[in-house]
Design a protein around this motif. Structure first.
Motif, PDB file in Angstrom:
ATOM      1  N   LEU A  41      41.648  37.205  42.734  1.00  0.00           N
ATOM      2  CA  LEU A  41      40.669  38.221  42.358  1.00  0.00           C
ATOM      3  C   LEU A  41      39.223  37.739  42.461  1.00  0.00           C
ATOM      4  CD1 LEU A  41      42.449  39.829  39.265  1.00  0.00           C
ATOM      5  CD2 LEU A  41      42.269  40.763  41.584  1.00  0.00           C
ATOM      6  N   ASP A  42      39.024  36.541  42.999  1.00  0.00           N
ATOM      7  CA  ASP A  42      37.661  36.074  43.209  1.00  0.00           C
ATOM      8  C   ASP A  42      37.004  36.940  44.281  1.00  0.00           C
ATOM      9  OD1 ASP A  42      35.974  34.014  45.199  1.00  0.00           O
ATOM     10  OD2 ASP A  42      35.482  33.896  43.063  1.00  0.00           O
ATOM     11  N   PRO A  43      35.903  37.618  43.982  1.00  0.00           N
ATOM     12  CA  PRO A  43      35.310  38.567  44.939  1.00  0.00           C
ATOM     13  C   PRO A  43      34.968  37.947  46.289  1.00  0.00           C
ATOM     14  CG  PRO A  43      34.368  38.915  42.765  1.00  0.00           C
ATOM     15  CD  PRO A  43      35.193  37.656  42.681  1.00  0.00           C
ATOM     16  N   TRP A  44      34.523  36.703  46.300  1.00  0.00           N
ATOM     17  CA  TRP A  44      34.151  36.081  47.571  1.00  0.00           C
ATOM     18  C   TRP A  44      35.375  35.911  48.459  1.00  0.00           C
ATOM     19  CZ3 TRP A  44      35.126  31.625  50.395  1.00  0.00           C
ATOM     20  CH2 TRP A  44      34.222  31.363  51.446  1.00  0.00           C
ATOM     21  N   ARG A  45      36.480  35.423  47.892  1.00  0.00           N
ATOM     22  CA  ARG A  45      37.699  35.219  48.688  1.00  0.00           C
ATOM     23  C   ARG A  45      38.381  36.548  48.992  1.00  0.00           C
ATOM     24  NH1 ARG A  45      41.918  32.091  46.293  1.00  0.00           N
ATOM     25  NH2 ARG A  45      42.661  31.847  48.439  1.00  0.00           N
ATOM     26  N   LEU A  46      38.305  37.483  48.063  1.00  0.00           N
ATOM     27  CA  LEU A  46      38.979  38.774  48.232  1.00  0.00           C
ATOM     28  C   LEU A  46      38.249  39.680  49.216  1.00  0.00           C
ATOM     29  CD1 LEU A  46      41.350  40.539  47.186  1.00  0.00           C
ATOM     30  CD2 LEU A  46      39.829  41.317  45.351  1.00  0.00           C
ATOM     31  N   GLY A  47      36.959  39.436  49.396  1.00  0.00           N
ATOM     32  CA  GLY A  47      36.181  40.298  50.271  1.00  0.00           C
ATOM     33  C   GLY A  47      35.729  41.571  49.585  1.00  0.00           C
ATOM     34  N   GLY A  48      35.672  41.547  48.277  1.00  0.00           N
ATOM     35  CA  GLY A  48      35.258  42.712  47.508  1.00  0.00           C
ATOM     36  C   GLY A  48      35.645  42.543  46.058  1.00  0.00           C
ATOM     37  N   GLU A  49      35.249  43.516  45.261  1.00  0.00           N
ATOM     38  CA  GLU A  49      35.593  43.489  43.846  1.00  0.00           C
ATOM     39  C   GLU A  49      36.858  44.295  43.581  1.00  0.00           C
ATOM     40  OE1 GLU A  49      31.113  43.259  41.872  1.00  0.00           O
ATOM     41  OE2 GLU A  49      32.143  45.187  41.996  1.00  0.00           O
ATOM     42  N   MET A  50      37.564  43.912  42.531  1.00  0.00           N
ATOM     43  CA  MET A  50      38.669  44.725  42.035  1.00  0.00           C
ATOM     44  C   MET A  50      38.248  45.284  40.679  1.00  0.00           C
ATOM     45  SD  MET A  50      41.696  45.823  42.811  1.00  0.00           S
ATOM     46  CE  MET A  50      42.557  44.629  43.825  1.00  0.00           C
ATOM     47  N   TRP A  51      38.156  46.598  40.612  1.00  0.00           N
ATOM     48  CA  TRP A  51      37.806  47.248  39.357  1.00  0.00           C
ATOM     49  C   TRP A  51      39.083  47.607  38.610  1.00  0.00           C
ATOM     50  CZ3 TRP A  51      34.307  51.325  42.196  1.00  0.00           C
ATOM     51  CH2 TRP A  51      33.222  50.654  42.769  1.00  0.00           C
ATOM     52  N   GLY A  52      39.052  47.408  37.314  1.00  0.00           N
ATOM     53  CA  GLY A  52      40.198  47.750  36.483  1.00  0.00           C
ATOM     54  C   GLY A  52      39.837  48.792  35.450  1.00  0.00           C
ATOM     55  N   TRP A  53      40.720  49.738  35.264  1.00  0.00           N
ATOM     56  CA  TRP A  53      40.524  50.780  34.248  1.00  0.00           C
ATOM     57  C   TRP A  53      41.544  50.565  33.146  1.00  0.00           C
ATOM     58  CZ3 TRP A  53      43.340  55.022  32.283  1.00  0.00           C
ATOM     59  CH2 TRP A  53      42.579  55.945  31.538  1.00  0.00           C
ATOM     60  N   TYR A  54      41.046  50.419  31.927  1.00  0.00           N
ATOM     61  CA  TYR A  54      41.886  50.130  30.767  1.00  0.00           C
ATOM     62  C   TYR A  54      41.942  51.328  29.841  1.00  0.00           C
ATOM     63  CZ  TYR A  54      41.569  45.117  31.893  1.00  0.00           C
ATOM     64  OH  TYR A  54      41.650  43.895  32.503  1.00  0.00           O
ATOM     65  N   THR A  55      43.086  51.523  29.251  1.00  0.00           N
ATOM     66  CA  THR A  55      43.215  52.473  28.152  1.00  0.00           C
ATOM     67  C   THR A  55      44.035  51.813  27.060  1.00  0.00           C
ATOM     68  OG1 THR A  55      43.972  54.671  27.477  1.00  0.00           O
ATOM     69  CG2 THR A  55      45.222  53.597  29.236  1.00  0.00           C
ATOM     70  N   GLU A  56      43.540  51.921  25.837  1.00  0.00           N
ATOM     71  CA  GLU A  56      44.171  51.261  24.691  1.00  0.00           C
ATOM     72  C   GLU A  56      44.385  49.771  24.957  1.00  0.00           C
ATOM     73  OE1 GLU A  56      44.442  52.830  21.976  1.00  0.00           O
ATOM     74  OE2 GLU A  56      44.095  54.872  22.717  1.00  0.00           O
ATOM     75  N   GLY A  57      43.414  49.162  25.651  1.00  0.00           N
ATOM     76  CA  GLY A  57      43.469  47.729  25.893  1.00  0.00           C
ATOM     77  C   GLY A  57      44.408  47.283  26.984  1.00  0.00           C
ATOM     78  N   ARG A  58      45.043  48.215  27.687  1.00  0.00           N
ATOM     79  CA  ARG A  58      46.007  47.860  28.727  1.00  0.00           C
ATOM     80  C   ARG A  58      45.495  48.289  30.096  1.00  0.00           C
ATOM     81  NH1 ARG A  58      52.305  49.988  29.173  1.00  0.00           N
ATOM     82  NH2 ARG A  58      52.780  48.965  31.170  1.00  0.00           N
TER      83      ARG A  58
END
Length: 281
Positions: A41-58
Motif C-alpha cells: 500500500l505504499d503509494p510510490w510502489r503502488l503507483g497511487g493511493e488506496m483510499w479506505g472507507w470505514y464504518t463503525e471502525g471497520r
C-alpha cells in the motif's frame, strides 16, 4: 479515534484489512488485488493511493486512485465520500473503471467538475471461465512471446490499444510506460501470439494475475485475418495457458456493443457474471 464513518488514505499497516476487502470478490477485483499483492500500500510502489472507507471502525470499501480511479466493493455512502475526495484532489487519472453500478454513481458525482469525458462505456460485460470448452481445439501455433520478440509484438499491441481505446499509447511519453508494461508481461510469460511469417495475426495477454483469478486482455486479430475463426481457437489456447499456469479462474470484460467478441468468448466457455463501466478522458 475513527468516527462512525470516515475515509482516509491507507498505509502499509492496513494491508491485511485491504486484502480482506479485495479478496471478498477475487474476480472483479483481480486488477487491483494483483497490484497490491506486488506493491503493498505504499503509494510510490503502488503507483497511487488506496483510499479506505470505514464504518463503525471497520474497513468496508476501497478506491484505488492512480492512473485509473477504481471503486472497490463501494457502497453508495462510500462512493459519495470517494467522490468528495477525488473532487478536492482534482483529476489525475486517465480513466474511471470498475463495477458498473458504483462507477456510474461515482461518475454522476464527478462529471460536473471532471467532465466532459472523451468516451463513456456504460456496460462492459464481465465474463469468466474455469474450464476449457468441449469441441474447440486450441490453436497449436499460439505460444508465449519471447523477450527477443518485443519488436514483433509491439506493433500489434499498439494497433489493438489504438483500436480499442481510440488514442495511441505512444502519445504523451512516446510510449515508454506502455512499452514497459508490455515488456513486463512478456518477461512474466503472460504475452501470447500466433506469428505467421514474422507477423502477429492473433495476440492476447494475461494482465492481472493472482492465485485466485487472472484477467485476459488485449485480444486482437490482424484485420486481414478476421472472420476466419482465429479468435476462437486463439482464445482457447490462451485460456488453456491461463488455467494451467496462472489461476483457476480466468476473466475478461468486453464492450457490450462488440457482439462478435462476446460471441467468441461464449464459444470458448466464458459466461457473463456482471458488468464493468469505463469513463475515458
Amino acid at each position: 479515534m475513527l468516527t462512525q464513518t470516515t475515509t482516509r488514505v491507507l498505509e502499509p499497516g492496513d494491508l491485511g484489512a485491504a486484502l480482506a476487502v479485495l479478496e471478498s470478490d477475487p474476480v472483479t477485483n483481480a486488477f487491483v488485488t494483483a497490484r497490491v499483492r506486488v506493491a503493498g500500500l505504499d503509494p510510490w510502489r503502488l503507483g497511487g493511493e488506496m483510499w479506505g472507507w470505514y464504518t463503525e471502525g471497520r474497513l468496508r470499501s476501497l478506491c484505488y486512485s492512480g492512473a485509473n480511479l477504481v471503486p472497490i466493493c463501494a457502497t453508495p455512502e462510500a462512493v459519495r465520500s470517494f467522490a468528495d475526495r477525488a473532487r478536492r484532489a482534482g483529476r489525475r487519472c486517465s480513466s474511471i473503471v470498475g463495477p458498473a453500478e458504483p462507477t456510474a454513481r461515482l461518475w454522476r458525482l464527478l462529471e460536473p467538475s471532471w467532465g466532459p469525458a472523451r468516451d463513456i462505456r456504460p456496460r462492459q460485460p464481465l465474463m469468466v471461465a474455469d474450464r476449457l470448452p468441449d469441441g474447440i481445439e486450441p490453436d497449436p501455433y499460439v505460444r508465449r512471446i519471447r523477450k527477443d520478440e518485443m519488436d514483433v509484438i509491439m506493433p500489434a499491441c499498439v494497433a489493438m490499444f489504438t483500436e480499442e481505446v481510440g488514442v495511441s499509447p505512444m502519445a504523451g511519453d512516446g510510449g515508454l510506460l506502455y512499452q514497459a508494461r508490455i515488456a513486463e508481461l512478456v518477461g512474466a510469460g503472460r504475452s501470447f501470439a500466433r506469428i505467421d511469417n514474422g507477423r502477429v495475426i492473433f495476440k492476447a495477454e494475461i494482465g492481472a494475475a493472482t492465485d485466485q483469478a487472472c484477467q485476459i486482455q488485449g485480444v486482437w486479430v490482424d484485420p486481414a485475418h478476421r472472420g476466419q475463426g482465429l479468435s476462437v481457437s486463439g482464445m482457447a489456447a490462451v485460456l488453456r495457458y491461463a488455467l494451467a499456469d496462472v489461476a483457476p479462474v480466468a476473466s475478461l470484460y468486453v464492450n457490450d456493443y462488440n457482439t462478435a467478441a462476446r460471441a467468441t468468448y461464449r464459444r470458448v466457455g466464458f459466461q457473463e457474471v456482471g458488468a464493468f463501466m469505463s469513463v475515458l478522458f
